[in-house]
Design an enzyme around this catalytic site. Structure first.
Site, short mmCIF file in Angstrom:
data_model
loop_
_atom_site.label_atom_id
_atom_site.label_comp_id
_atom_site.label_asym_id
_atom_site.label_seq_id
_atom_site.Cartn_x
_atom_site.Cartn_y
_atom_site.Cartn_z
N ASP A 202 0.78 -1.12 0.04
CA ASP A 202 0.00 0.04 -0.07
C ASP A 202 0.92 1.30 0.00
O ASP A 202 0.81 2.11 1.03
CB ASP A 202 -0.75 -0.20 1.25
CG ASP A 202 -2.13 0.85 1.04
OD1 ASP A 202 -2.53 1.22 -0.09
OD2 ASP A 202 -2.52 1.39 2.13
N ASN A 207 1.61 6.87 3.26
CA ASN A 207 2.50 5.84 4.15
C ASN A 207 3.97 5.83 3.96
O ASN A 207 4.81 5.08 4.23
CB ASN A 207 2.03 4.37 3.75
CG ASN A 207 0.62 3.69 4.22
OD1 ASN A 207 0.40 4.25 5.29
ND2 ASN A 207 -0.05 2.90 3.45
N ASP A 219 3.48 1.76 8.07
CA ASP A 219 2.14 1.04 7.86
C ASP A 219 2.33 -0.13 6.82
O ASP A 219 1.71 0.11 5.69
CB ASP A 219 1.21 1.97 7.52
CG ASP A 219 -0.19 1.01 7.79
OD1 ASP A 219 -0.15 -0.08 8.24
OD2 ASP A 219 -1.07 1.80 7.64
#
Length: 327
Positions: A202, A207, A219
């Site tokens: 992701d 992030n 994350d």
């Protein structure tokens, strides 16, 4: 389950501090809720020390083994001196803790700002970081964490939406479009036969923390087995010519540490399609969490479904276009 019965409703400030103190810390009663939807994340003040970040995992999403495997990947990356914010490890080697029916992890607080991808040098730096990450990620597979594949992100997502959420007036169009879309995705994936490695999963601007003139990844909750380009395509934006230029900067840095396969460029629109399908199903699956109707009030409205169907039509057309090129 009604909204007032959702498990996250139990995460009161006192509960959160009790959980953190169960690990031997002394809280100073300062708690700050941070932006997170899938899990719940808080900054916790610690007496005579820097604040900690406490992450409480959504019940039922990951198994303990899957969470620990993500933590181990973070720590492995840190061992190779990659700038990744990894969970704290206690004296017994544990990173995942249990309290009051919840699972949680603790992280050091790290500051930073959002990356500026308009600067070619920043993209070059990001490419180097991802090349290093994927070189490590390719050494062995995840055992417990899943793949990003057509079944979980595509077919299962369509099933959730078509059976439980989409209004009857839109259902036929949705089913017809997604049938064509899934068939196209299946054909492209079959022809590409991509290599699956451990990835961040992701890797978007939210992030990535930019500090000390360098990116820091946070994350890895969505870390899984996927093609390498999954960690690259979300950094591209704008018109095709701009995306080609951005891609060239990223891959120049990437190839200093790991060889990028140009054939994966054909997968960018495939992965974008799967993310679109998965995002709608993610909202649907989380609709019993009071945070979701509050923050995503536009979801499951006639306007949303009309726009979503238009996006799917455009995505089918995008799949027929030539892929981006390295220039």
């Amino acid at each position: 389950m009604s909204n007032d019965q959702h498990p996250f409703q139990s995460l009161t400030p006192n509960f959160i501090m009790d959980a953190v103190e169960s690990r031997g810390f002394r809280c100073d009663c300062r708690t700050l809720t941070l932006n997170s939807y899938e899990n719940r994340v808080y900054q916790i003040g610690i007496e005579e020390s820097e604040p900690l970040i406490a992450k409480f995992y959504r019940p039922g999403r990951w198994s303990d083994a899957q969470i620990i495997e993500e933590h181990e990947f973070c720590l492995e990356l840190c061992d190779h001196e990659l700038p990744v914010v990894a969970p704290l490890v206690d004296s017994g080697g544990a990173t995942l803790f249990h309290y009051g029916g919840f699972r949680f992890a603790l992280y050091p607080r790290r500051g930073g700002h959002a990356p500026e991808f308009d600067h070619g040098d920043n993209l070059l730096i990001m490419g180097r970081l991802l090349g290093r990450l994927h070189r490590i990620g390719a050494t062995r597979p995840f055992v417990h964490r899943p793949r990003l594949d057509l079944d979980t992100f595509g077919r299962a997502s369509v099933e959730v939406i078509s059976e439980n959420f989409i209004p009857p007036d839109y259902r036929d169009n949705y089913l017809a479009l997604t049938t064509d879309l899934l068939q196209s995705l299946d054909e492209i994936l079959d022809a590409a036969a991509p290599r699956y490695i451990r990835v961040h999963g992701d890797c978007h601007a939210g992030n990535i923390l930019w500090r000390d003139a360098a990116p820091h990844l946070v994350d890895l909750d969505d870390a899984r087995m996927a093609p390498a380009v999954q960690d690259i395509w979300m950094m591209l934006s704008g018109k095709r010519s701009r995306q080609n230029a951005q891609l060239a900067e990223i891959i120049e840095g990437y190839n200093e540490f790991f060889d990028f396969s140009p054939g994966e460029l054909r997968l960018i629109e495939v992965l974008r399609s799967l993310r679109m399908l998965h995002f709608s199903a993610w909202l649907a699956r989380r609709w019993d969490d009071p945070t979701f109707p509050h923050h995503f009030s536009w979801f499951n409205t006639p306007r949303y479904w009309g726009e979503h169907i238009l996006e799917l039509r455009e995505q089918i057309a995008a799949l027929r276009e030539p892929p981006l090129q390295l220039v």
